[in-house]
Motif scaffolding. Sequence first.
Motif, PDB file in Angstrom:
ATOM      1  N   UNK A 195      -9.948  -3.129  -3.156  1.00  0.00           N
ATOM      2  CA  UNK A 195     -10.335  -4.535  -3.076  1.00  0.00           C
ATOM      3  C   UNK A 195      -9.252  -5.502  -3.531  1.00  0.00           C
ATOM      4  N   UNK A 196      -8.357  -5.020  -4.392  1.00  0.00           N
ATOM      5  CA  UNK A 196      -7.325  -5.905  -4.937  1.00  0.00           C
ATOM      6  C   UNK A 196      -6.326  -6.391  -3.887  1.00  0.00           C
ATOM      7  N   UNK A 197      -6.280  -5.763  -2.699  1.00  0.00           N
ATOM      8  CA  UNK A 197      -5.343  -6.227  -1.674  1.00  0.00           C
ATOM      9  C   UNK A 197      -5.841  -7.495  -0.980  1.00  0.00           C
ATOM     10  N   UNK A 198      -7.083  -7.888  -1.232  1.00  0.00           N
ATOM     11  CA  UNK A 198      -7.608  -9.132  -0.663  1.00  0.00           C
ATOM     12  C   UNK A 198      -7.116 -10.300  -1.490  1.00  0.00           C
ATOM     13  N   UNK A 199      -6.300 -11.150  -0.896  1.00  0.00           N
ATOM     14  CA  UNK A 199      -5.671 -12.247  -1.620  1.00  0.00           C
ATOM     15  C   UNK A 199      -5.986 -13.574  -0.936  1.00  0.00           C
ATOM     16  N   UNK A 200      -6.419 -14.564  -1.721  1.00  0.00           N
ATOM     17  CA  UNK A 200      -6.622 -15.899  -1.176  1.00  0.00           C
ATOM     18  C   UNK A 200      -5.257 -16.533  -0.930  1.00  0.00           C
ATOM     19  N   UNK A 201      -5.077 -17.150   0.243  1.00  0.00           N
ATOM     20  CA  UNK A 201      -3.781 -17.728   0.594  1.00  0.00           C
ATOM     21  C   UNK A 201      -3.966 -18.925   1.512  1.00  0.00           C
ATOM     22  N   UNK A 202      -3.015 -19.856   1.447  1.00  0.00           N
ATOM     23  CA  UNK A 202      -2.977 -20.988   2.365  1.00  0.00           C
ATOM     24  C   UNK A 202      -2.153 -20.593   3.584  1.00  0.00           C
ATOM     25  N   UNK A 203      -2.702 -20.842   4.780  1.00  0.00           N
ATOM     26  CA  UNK A 203      -1.992 -20.537   6.017  1.00  0.00           C
ATOM     27  C   UNK A 203      -2.043 -21.767   6.915  1.00  0.00           C
ATOM     28  N   UNK A 204      -1.267 -21.744   7.977  1.00  0.00           N
ATOM     29  CA  UNK A 204      -1.271 -22.858   8.920  1.00  0.00           C
ATOM     30  C   UNK A 204      -2.636 -22.980   9.599  1.00  0.00           C
ATOM     31  N   UNK A 205      -2.991 -24.202   9.963  1.00  0.00           N
ATOM     32  CA  UNK A 205      -4.230 -24.418  10.703  1.00  0.00           C
ATOM     33  C   UNK A 205      -4.164 -23.643  12.020  1.00  0.00           C
ATOM     34  N   UNK A 206      -5.198 -22.888  12.357  1.00  0.00           N
ATOM     35  CA  UNK A 206      -5.179 -22.144  13.623  1.00  0.00           C
ATOM     36  C   UNK A 206      -5.330 -23.081  14.815  1.00  0.00           C
ATOM     37  N   UNK A 207      -4.704 -22.724  15.911  1.00  0.00           N
ATOM     38  CA  UNK A 207      -4.810 -23.485  17.162  1.00  0.00           C
ATOM     39  C   UNK A 207      -5.286 -22.540  18.263  1.00  0.00           C
TER      40      UNK A 207
ATOM     41  N   UNK B  82     -23.781 -14.564  -2.493  1.00  0.00           N
ATOM     42  CA  UNK B  82     -22.867 -15.486  -1.822  1.00  0.00           C
ATOM     43  C   UNK B  82     -21.596 -15.575  -2.652  1.00  0.00           C
ATOM     44  N   UNK B  83     -20.462 -15.353  -2.018  1.00  0.00           N
ATOM     45  CA  UNK B  83     -19.183 -15.292  -2.707  1.00  0.00           C
ATOM     46  C   UNK B  83     -18.235 -16.326  -2.110  1.00  0.00           C
ATOM     47  N   UNK B  84     -17.466 -16.985  -2.968  1.00  0.00           N
ATOM     48  CA  UNK B  84     -16.403 -17.864  -2.485  1.00  0.00           C
ATOM     49  C   UNK B  84     -15.287 -17.017  -1.874  1.00  0.00           C
ATOM     50  N   UNK B  85     -14.407 -17.657  -1.104  1.00  0.00           N
ATOM     51  CA  UNK B  85     -13.274 -16.930  -0.539  1.00  0.00           C
ATOM     52  C   UNK B  85     -12.467 -16.204  -1.618  1.00  0.00           C
ATOM     53  N   UNK B  86     -12.303 -16.859  -2.752  1.00  0.00           N
ATOM     54  CA  UNK B  86     -11.529 -16.255  -3.845  1.00  0.00           C
ATOM     55  C   UNK B  86     -12.230 -15.053  -4.452  1.00  0.00           C
ATOM     56  N   UNK B  87     -13.517 -14.852  -4.123  1.00  0.00           N
ATOM     57  CA  UNK B  87     -14.289 -13.740  -4.671  1.00  0.00           C
ATOM     58  C   UNK B  87     -14.512 -12.617  -3.660  1.00  0.00           C
ATOM     59  N   UNK B  88     -13.792 -12.642  -2.565  1.00  0.00           N
ATOM     60  CA  UNK B  88     -13.999 -11.629  -1.527  1.00  0.00           C
ATOM     61  C   UNK B  88     -13.775 -10.217  -2.067  1.00  0.00           C
ATOM     62  N   UNK B  89     -12.787 -10.045  -2.931  1.00  0.00           N
ATOM     63  CA  UNK B  89     -12.535  -8.721  -3.509  1.00  0.00           C
ATOM     64  C   UNK B  89     -13.736  -8.252  -4.322  1.00  0.00           C
ATOM     65  N   UNK B  90     -14.369  -9.173  -5.047  1.00  0.00           N
ATOM     66  CA  UNK B  90     -15.557  -8.814  -5.824  1.00  0.00           C
ATOM     67  C   UNK B  90     -16.705  -8.424  -4.904  1.00  0.00           C
ATOM     68  N   UNK B  91     -16.846  -9.118  -3.792  1.00  0.00           N
ATOM     69  CA  UNK B  91     -17.882  -8.763  -2.815  1.00  0.00           C
ATOM     70  C   UNK B  91     -17.692  -7.329  -2.337  1.00  0.00           C
ATOM     71  N   UNK B  92     -16.446  -6.953  -2.035  1.00  0.00           N
ATOM     72  CA  UNK B  92     -16.176  -5.585  -1.598  1.00  0.00           C
ATOM     73  C   UNK B  92     -16.468  -4.581  -2.712  1.00  0.00           C
ATOM     74  N   UNK B  93     -16.068  -4.908  -3.923  1.00  0.00           N
ATOM     75  CA  UNK B  93     -16.321  -4.007  -5.048  1.00  0.00           C
ATOM     76  C   UNK B  93     -17.811  -3.788  -5.245  1.00  0.00           C
TER      77      UNK B  93
END
Length: 331
Positions: free
Chosen positions: A7-19, A292-303
């Motif tokens: 689960x630790x490989x799930x990282x919150x990150x900023x990316x470009x807006x998708x088109x 319900x998990x925030x994006x930053x909590x995705x790793x916890x959801x998997x755990x």
Amino acid sequence: MYEVGGPEVLQEAEVDQPRPGPGEAVVEVAASGVNFLDVYHREGRYSLPLPFTPGTEGAGTVVEVGPGVTDVAVGDRVGWVEIPGTYAERAVVDSSRLVPLPDDIDFETAAAVLLQGMTAHYLVKDAYPVQGGDTVLVHAAAGGMGLLLTQLITRLGGRVIGTTSTTAKAELAKRAGAAEVILSSAVDDLAAEVRRLNGGQGLPVVFDGVGAHTFDASLASLRTRGHLVLFGAASGAVPPFDPIRLAHGGSLTLIRPSLGDFIADRSELLRRAADVFEWVRSKALEVTVTGRYALSEAAQAHSDLEARRTTGKLLVVPDAAAVGRREETPS
């Protein structure tokens, strides 16, 4: 995800807006379902090119469309499955794979029910058409998938024997319609207990989403010419085996189906989704969101999912303000 692993490989990150490209739509994600399929992608069991954004089930609002799109328009409420990228604020989706949401189906319900609901649909309608009077074994009957299967099989006139790991989860399975529940941790011979509960007879079908830990017991629970529907591997992949075991077990059949093959064209996708929404509308399916998990909590959801600390359905919700307290999980 830049690498596969825990689960630790799930990282919150900023990316470009998708088109959107030709035939694609950008959707503002309101909710994303959390499934064992996401775990398989994260572990590399089902390989996807790195890096990628995980999550394959979502619902939200179309905010932009690319050239040639006719299936949806900006402002449409939609859901989708089996397209990676839903653990995000916005996702790009092939417009032909988007399912319009009825007005009475909210985003969280859609994100919680589409993948597992359509999976349950093809399992009981196509992989093994459940008939009235069938006694059926459902493993992990208190999980999100197990609860849906138990409700549908009961509605079709089947009798469900479920397995769970605790007495509290057993009560959930019984409330969903299971006639009998076996505590898998409390019996030495699961197949023998199944047969005892069925008058000494084997079963016509077993629905097994657990995999390695239950495979042998599933085969041993079947009657002559019984069917094992192996639709998941939550405990790990089943090791290779000699197919002669199926003959020795009584001319058994084994199917390892995948949802994608049962929603291969748009008409089938929409038909299954419409049936699922009607089941929700008529209360044939009760959708239970327990986390319900925030994006930053995705790793916890998997755990939490992998440790079986959860029942019902888990969601990743990009809007942190909408993330609620997680319900107490039966232990």
